[in-house]
Scaffold this active site. Structure first.
Site, short mmCIF file in Angstrom:
data_model
loop_
_atom_site.label_atom_id
_atom_site.label_comp_id
_atom_site.label_asym_id
_atom_site.label_seq_id
_atom_site.Cartn_x
_atom_site.Cartn_y
_atom_site.Cartn_z
N HIS A 211 0.90 -1.56 0.56
CA HIS A 211 0.15 -0.20 -0.30
C HIS A 211 0.72 0.93 -0.17
O HIS A 211 0.53 1.97 -0.28
CB HIS A 211 -1.00 0.63 1.41
CG HIS A 211 -2.12 0.80 1.43
ND1 HIS A 211 -2.12 1.62 0.01
CD2 HIS A 211 -4.06 0.41 1.58
CE1 HIS A 211 -3.53 1.88 0.25
NE2 HIS A 211 -4.64 1.45 1.06
N ASP B 19 -8.06 -11.30 -18.17
CA ASP B 19 -8.07 -12.25 -19.04
C ASP B 19 -6.70 -12.96 -19.56
O ASP B 19 -6.10 -12.21 -20.31
CB ASP B 19 -8.58 -12.07 -20.07
CG ASP B 19 -8.94 -13.48 -21.28
OD1 ASP B 19 -7.85 -14.74 -20.79
OD2 ASP B 19 -9.36 -13.74 -22.06
#
Length: 437
Positions: A157, A373
């Site tokens: 983060h 994908d």
């Protein structure tokens, strides 16, 4: 599935960028917003069913793992800070140290995991973060006996928000597909030129301050239910409530109700809602800007006499509108750094107060993560499962069809017991339904 997974670690490897990072990019200054982020990693899991009718699962796993490693190496040349190392709280040394990659075999079938997803089981499919300073990115590719695949990602983060994580995942997937017609937008890491850094130690944000015993559960709001919920939330002040506003308001309302019942008396409550500020700055920034570009609104309730959904949505909308106006002003003049420091200080005080119920909500909706994908189809399910106990924390993410929302909610055991039995919540959501493969 309540038993521990049978996991076999097949390989551990450090994946370096396929091309060396240029000398001019070897040191990346953290922005002030990066500096205020805690030493935690953002988790994400993507689940893929078996691809086609291939029965040679072991051979296919080796081929898939090689593709993931190769494409990860290539995409790290664009996201070069992810292969670097944190230096104090001021910079990332982009020395091509690399990202950690783990290949694992899971001796069960994917549908067993997804029938009733359990958080403790899901956590085992994420790569463990050992040294936050040295490992900005960790990936675990878990191959199931049935040919299914789970890709678990932990991203620091300190150098990324959820939007940056989403950009990385989509770029990595596009690289794996090797599409000659698809344009991959290179990320830009220039946060420190917009939000100059200060001499700050690594801080504790409210998300760290609200750690404590908690229960994490998943609730799914399907598209038709959200349509009905939005209709219920319509008011003169907000004639067009969004999906996120409506679901957030209902969750907050039910959580407040549980807290009041357990305490016996109402008290002040604050909702901290994370906001992507890229489009709220003047001039607006493209999505390709990597790093932390998030702010927070603080919707407050002090008078519990009116806890109707419409009123709560109005509070959230009002604060969102004022937030946009406020950020536009502070970036056009004045001392940006001091304004941000003051905001963070205020949130810290609210999170530590014993007289305030403090809730934190972040939305990953509309990040198009289901488009990831890699060449074997889109994921059948996504999970942002938390690995640390953080009371009163909510994460929202799209359902696969893009119309619904999954809410991952952390509450104290006492509050969760009342929260999950709330009739209004039950009317609009389903508690941890099965995921179809």
């Amino acid at each position: 599935m309540s038993v521990p997974l049978r996991i076999e670690i097949m390989q551990r490897e450090t994946i370096k960028p396929s091309s060396p990072t240029p000398l001019a990019l070897r040191s990346l200054k953290l922005s002030l917003l990066d500096q205020f982020m805690p030493m935690t990693h953002i988790p994400l899991q993507l689940f893929y069913p078996r691809n086609g009718n291939d029965t040679d699962h072991l051979g296919k796993a080796k081929e898939t793992s090689q593709l993931l490693r190769t494409s990860l190496s290539e995409v790290l040349t664009l996201f070069y800070p992810f292969a670097g190392r944190l230096r104090d709280n001021s910079s990332i040394e982009c020395d091509d140290h690399g990202a950690e990659y783990i290949e694992a075999r899971i001796h069960c079938i994917l549908s067993d995991i997804l029938r009733k997803p359990e958080t403790e089981v899901l956590k085992q499919l994420l790569p463990a973060v050992i040294t936050a300073r040295d490992s900005q990115l960790l990936v675990q590719a878990s191959f199931f006996d049935c040919g299914g695949l789970a890709i678990g990602v932990n991203l620091s983060h300190k150098i990324a928000d959820a939007a940056t994580l989403a950009s990385f995942i989509k770029c990595w997937a596009a690289t794996a597909r090797s599409s000659s017609t698809e344009v991959i937008t290179s990320p830009v890491f220039m946060g420190s030129s917009i939000f100059p850094q200060m001499d700050l130690p690594i801080p504790m944000l409210p998300v760290d301050l609200i750690q404590g015993q908690s229960v994490l559960k998943r609730f799914v709001f399907e598209g038709p239910k959200i349509t009905a919920l939005r209709a219920k939330a319509i008011s003169a002040s907000v004639p067009n409530p969004t999906r996120v506003e409506s679901v957030t308001a209902l969750i907050w309302k039910c959580a407040m109700s549980a807290s009041i019942s357990n305490l016996g008396v109402p008290r002040k409550t604050v909702l901290s809602l994370t906001v992507n500020i890229r489009k709220r700055l003047v001039p607006a920034l493209p999505d390709s800007y990597g790093g932390n570009f998030v702010g927070r609104i603080s919707a407050r309730v002090e008078d519990h006499d009116d806890l109707e959904l419409q009123g709560i949505v109005s509070r959230i909308r009002k604060d969102l509108t004022e937030f946009g106006e406020h950020y536009a002003k502070i970036t056009q003049g004045g001392d940006i750094s001091l304004a941000i420091c003051k905001t963070v200080e205020d949130f810290g005080k609210m999170a530590m107060s014993k007289d305030i119920d403090y809730y934190k909500c972040t939305s990953w909706c509309n990040f198009e993560l289901y488009c990831a994908d890699f060449g074997w189809g889109k994921p059948t399910w996504l999970s942002p499962v938390f690995t640390r106990e953080r009371k009163n924390v909510v994460c929202l993410i799209d359902t696969r069809d893009g119309d619904g929302i999954e809410a991952w909610i952390n509450l104290s055991p006492e509050d969760m017991a009342l929260f999950e039995s709330n009739k209004e919540l039950i009317e609009f959501s389903a508690a941890n339904p099965s995921v179809s493969v």
